[in-house]
Write a protein that holds these residues in place. Structure first.
Motif, PDB file in Angstrom:
ATOM      1  N   UNK A 315       0.819  -1.216   0.000  1.00 20.33           N
ATOM      2  CA  UNK A 315       0.000   0.000   0.000  1.00 20.33           C
ATOM      3  C   UNK A 315       0.849   1.261   0.000  1.00 20.33           C
ATOM      4  N   UNK A 316       2.022   1.194   0.610  1.00 19.69           N
ATOM      5  CA  UNK A 316       2.907   2.352   0.663  1.00 19.69           C
ATOM      6  C   UNK A 316       4.331   1.962   0.351  1.00 19.69           C
ATOM      7  N   UNK A 317       4.643   1.641  -0.900  1.00 21.59           N
ATOM      8  CA  UNK A 317       5.997   1.169  -1.231  1.00 21.59           C
ATOM      9  C   UNK A 317       7.042   2.233  -0.953  1.00 21.59           C
ATOM     10  N   UNK A 318       8.208   1.792  -0.574  1.00 25.04           N
ATOM     11  CA  UNK A 318       9.322   2.692  -0.290  1.00 25.04           C
ATOM     12  C   UNK A 318      10.613   1.986  -0.662  1.00 25.04           C
ATOM     13  N   UNK A 319      11.628   2.722  -1.042  1.00 22.11           N
ATOM     14  CA  UNK A 319      12.893   2.081  -1.411  1.00 22.11           C
ATOM     15  C   UNK A 319      13.534   1.391  -0.204  1.00 22.11           C
ATOM     16  N   UNK A 320      13.992   0.169  -0.424  1.00 17.79           N
ATOM     17  CA  UNK A 320      14.704  -0.575   0.613  1.00 17.79           C
ATOM     18  C   UNK A 320      16.192  -0.481   0.311  1.00 17.79           C
ATOM     19  N   UNK A 321      16.932   0.086   1.218  1.00 19.37           N
ATOM     20  CA  UNK A 321      18.364   0.226   1.011  1.00 19.37           C
ATOM     21  C   UNK A 321      19.071  -1.081   1.359  1.00 19.37           C
ATOM     22  N   UNK A 322      20.008  -1.501   0.525  1.00 15.97           N
ATOM     23  CA  UNK A 322      20.734  -2.739   0.831  1.00 15.97           C
ATOM     24  C   UNK A 322      21.626  -2.544   2.045  1.00 15.97           C
ATOM     25  N   UNK A 323      21.929  -3.635   2.702  1.00 12.92           N
ATOM     26  CA  UNK A 323      22.848  -3.628   3.837  1.00 12.92           C
ATOM     27  C   UNK A 323      23.795  -4.801   3.674  1.00 12.92           C
ATOM     28  N   UNK A 324      25.050  -4.633   4.099  1.00 15.76           N
ATOM     29  CA  UNK A 324      26.001  -5.745   3.933  1.00 15.76           C
ATOM     30  C   UNK A 324      25.578  -6.969   4.724  1.00 15.76           C
ATOM     31  N   UNK A 325      25.874  -8.118   4.167  1.00 13.86           N
ATOM     32  CA  UNK A 325      25.586  -9.373   4.859  1.00 13.86           C
ATOM     33  C   UNK A 325      26.571  -9.590   5.995  1.00 13.86           C
ATOM     34  N   UNK A 326      27.822  -9.228   5.772  1.00 14.81           N
ATOM     35  CA  UNK A 326      28.890  -9.480   6.742  1.00 14.81           C
ATOM     36  C   UNK A 326      29.444  -8.164   7.284  1.00 14.81           C
ATOM     37  N   UNK A 327      30.065  -8.196   8.450  1.00 13.59           N
ATOM     38  CA  UNK A 327      30.683  -6.979   8.995  1.00 13.59           C
ATOM     39  C   UNK A 327      31.881  -6.556   8.166  1.00 13.59           C
TER      40      UNK A 327
END
Length: 496
Positions: A315-327
């Motif tokens: 209903x309210x799409x928004x961009x999802x920012x990627x995040x690293x899998x590992x530190x």
């Protein structure tokens, strides 16, 4: 009921198959999550399996090595005397890891059934048109001994040509039930997904697979060679991506899909089991959708929360920012990280040539800014060591083939210059090369990219082909070793 085969759906693509006192587990995921590396993928809908109350298996069928089918933590819950049956193409690294866990692995061709008490299991190889990274799949055909009412489990691949040939020749009957894997994994607009294309104008709501498209692919296109099948069961799409703010994938409710499918077609009856639901296939007569097994419990509150999250996101799409899998790469690992990446880029430059991305890249001669030189793809490694928020940028030159370091630019300029782009975190690539995570973990959590051409021309699928367990058994073996090391030491027998 001895004269019947009872299928209990465990979740995603795991099945408990029983006839009389004989029990076979197919690709068991018995825990709340799965994963071969350091990333966990929660099962959808959320459920718990009481493996102690579950009728104990006499055998396990392992269809292939991908992390949503091969799960060491689930297998470790089983008695080590239970044999594991598979095909001849399962990578040796998997067999070695299973042996370390204490299991015996038995390979079979498609010609001779595996006898497990009252059950017979044939393991047919995947169809010839199956995508390369899924081509080692075996597709079980399960029947009660002495009965020709078969259950065919499709499992992530085109229907086996050898199986279809056996049906045409009269050696096998049309199955009484076909289990079809729903692998659309369609995400709502704005979310990260393997098929998201960052090129302007190409990522839009209509680029997402719809339920109508999924049903046509699964029930019309896929089943066309099996004309006359009376019953179909849907499975798959049964997990959520790590850190996914939208909960499940679109069209992961197979009960709802089955209801719509039954209202819209007359060719067969479609079943959409939820975890714990049972299908009873008698020797004769209709298949019975029986009550749920008491050893599988769905977390209804968590399911409702996930559905609400999906509804809110749609209903309210928004961009999802990627995040690293590992530190980030640690101080002690930095001296080795850059040489590791440099050596891998030399190899990756050669491997890409043989992929669909490479074939299309070689054939391109013009792009947005006019004629192309030899540089057709850019690899953007985010947050390199000691340079957070920066990008280490490498252009793939097909004339080498080689990767060459180029000045970093913004993403928009890169998209205007190169027809293909791969954008991942530096530490995730290092972790992949160290065997701490798999390529599926990266694509499911932090990958972004763009492409021209068709969906299968995407660099995503090139990376699957280059880094899959079949192609890099060395990386897979390291990842398996880490997976086993994370298990309770008491679950793994001492090796001589």
């Amino acid at each position: 009921m001895r004269s019947a085969v009872e299928l209990t759906f465990i979740g995603h693509q795991s099945w408990h198959v029983r006839s009389g006192d004989a029990v076979v587990l197919v690709d068991p995921i018995l825990t709340s999550t799965f994963g071969a590396g350091a990333v966990d993928f929660p099962i959808w809908p959320p459920r718990t399996v009481d493996h102690r109350a579950m009728p104990a298996p006499d055998a396990v069928v392992l269809t292939h090595e991908h992390l949503d089918h091969l799960h060491f933590a689930s297998l470790s819950l089983l008695d080590r005397s239970v044999p594991i049956h598979t095909g001849h193409t399962l990578p040796a690294a998997v067999v070695d890891a299973l042996a370390t866990l204490g299991f015996s692995v038995h390979r079979h061709d498609h010609a001779t059934p595996v006898a497990v008490g009252d059950l017979e299991v044939f393991l047919f190889p995947a169809g010839a048109r199956t995508l390369f990274w899924e081509s080692r799949v075996v597709q079980p055909v399960i029947r009660r001994a002495g009965c020709d009412r078969d259950v065919f489990i499709g499992v992530d691949a085109d229907i086996s040509d050898l199986y279809l040939e056996q049906i045409r020749l009269g050696g096998m009957p049309i199955p009484g039930l076909v289990v079809v894997s729903n692998n659309t994994q369609s995400v709502p607009y704005g979310a990260l997904g393997a098929d998201v294309n960052l090129l302007p104008g190409l990522d839009r709501p209509r680029s997402r697979t719809t339920g109508i498209q999924a049903l046509h692919t699964l029930l019309i296109d896929y089943l066309e060679p099996l004309d006359g099948v009376p019953d179909v069961a849907l499975c798959g799409n049964g997990f959520t991506a790590p850190r996914s703010p939208h909960g499940p994938f679109l069209y992961a409710d197979h009960r709802a899909l089955a209801e719509h499918a039954n209202a819209l077609q007359h060719l067969f009856r479609v079943h959409g089991p939820r975890p714990g639901d049972q299908l009873v296939i008698p020797d004769q007569g209709p298949i019975v959708a029986d009550t749920a097994a008491d050893w599988v419990t769905i977390d209804l509150a968590a399911e409702r929360a996930g559905v609400d999250a999906l509804d809110a996101f749609v209903a309210g799409p928004r961009p999802v920012e990627p995040a690293p899998v590992r530190p980030p790469v640690g101080f002690e690992d930095r001296p080795a990280a850059e040489p590791l990446v440099a050596a891998e880029l030399t190899r990756l430059a050669r491997e890409l040539i043989a992929t669909r991305t490479g074939a299309l890249a070689v054939g391109l001669h013009d792009y947005l800014n006019g004629p192309l030189d030899g540089r057709r793809l850019v690899l953007r490694l985010l947050d390199p060591p000691d340079r957070p928020d920066e990008v280490a940028t490498f252009a793939w030159d097909i004339t080498g083939p080689t990767f060459v370091a180029v000045p970093a630019t913004g993403r928009d300029e890169a998209m205007a210059t190169y027809p293909f782009g791969i954008e991942i975190y530096y530490q995730d690539l290092v972790a992949l090369l160290a065997g701490r995570i798999q390529i599926w973990d990266i694509v499911g959590g932090s990958y972004q990219g763009w492409r021209v051409g068709e969906r299968l021309d995407s660099p995503v699928y090139a990376l699957f082909a280059v880094y899959g367990e079949h192609q890099r058994p060395d990386l897979a073996a390291r990842c398996y070793a880490e997976s086993l090391a994370r298990l309770d030491e008491t679950q793994i027998p001492s090796m001589p």
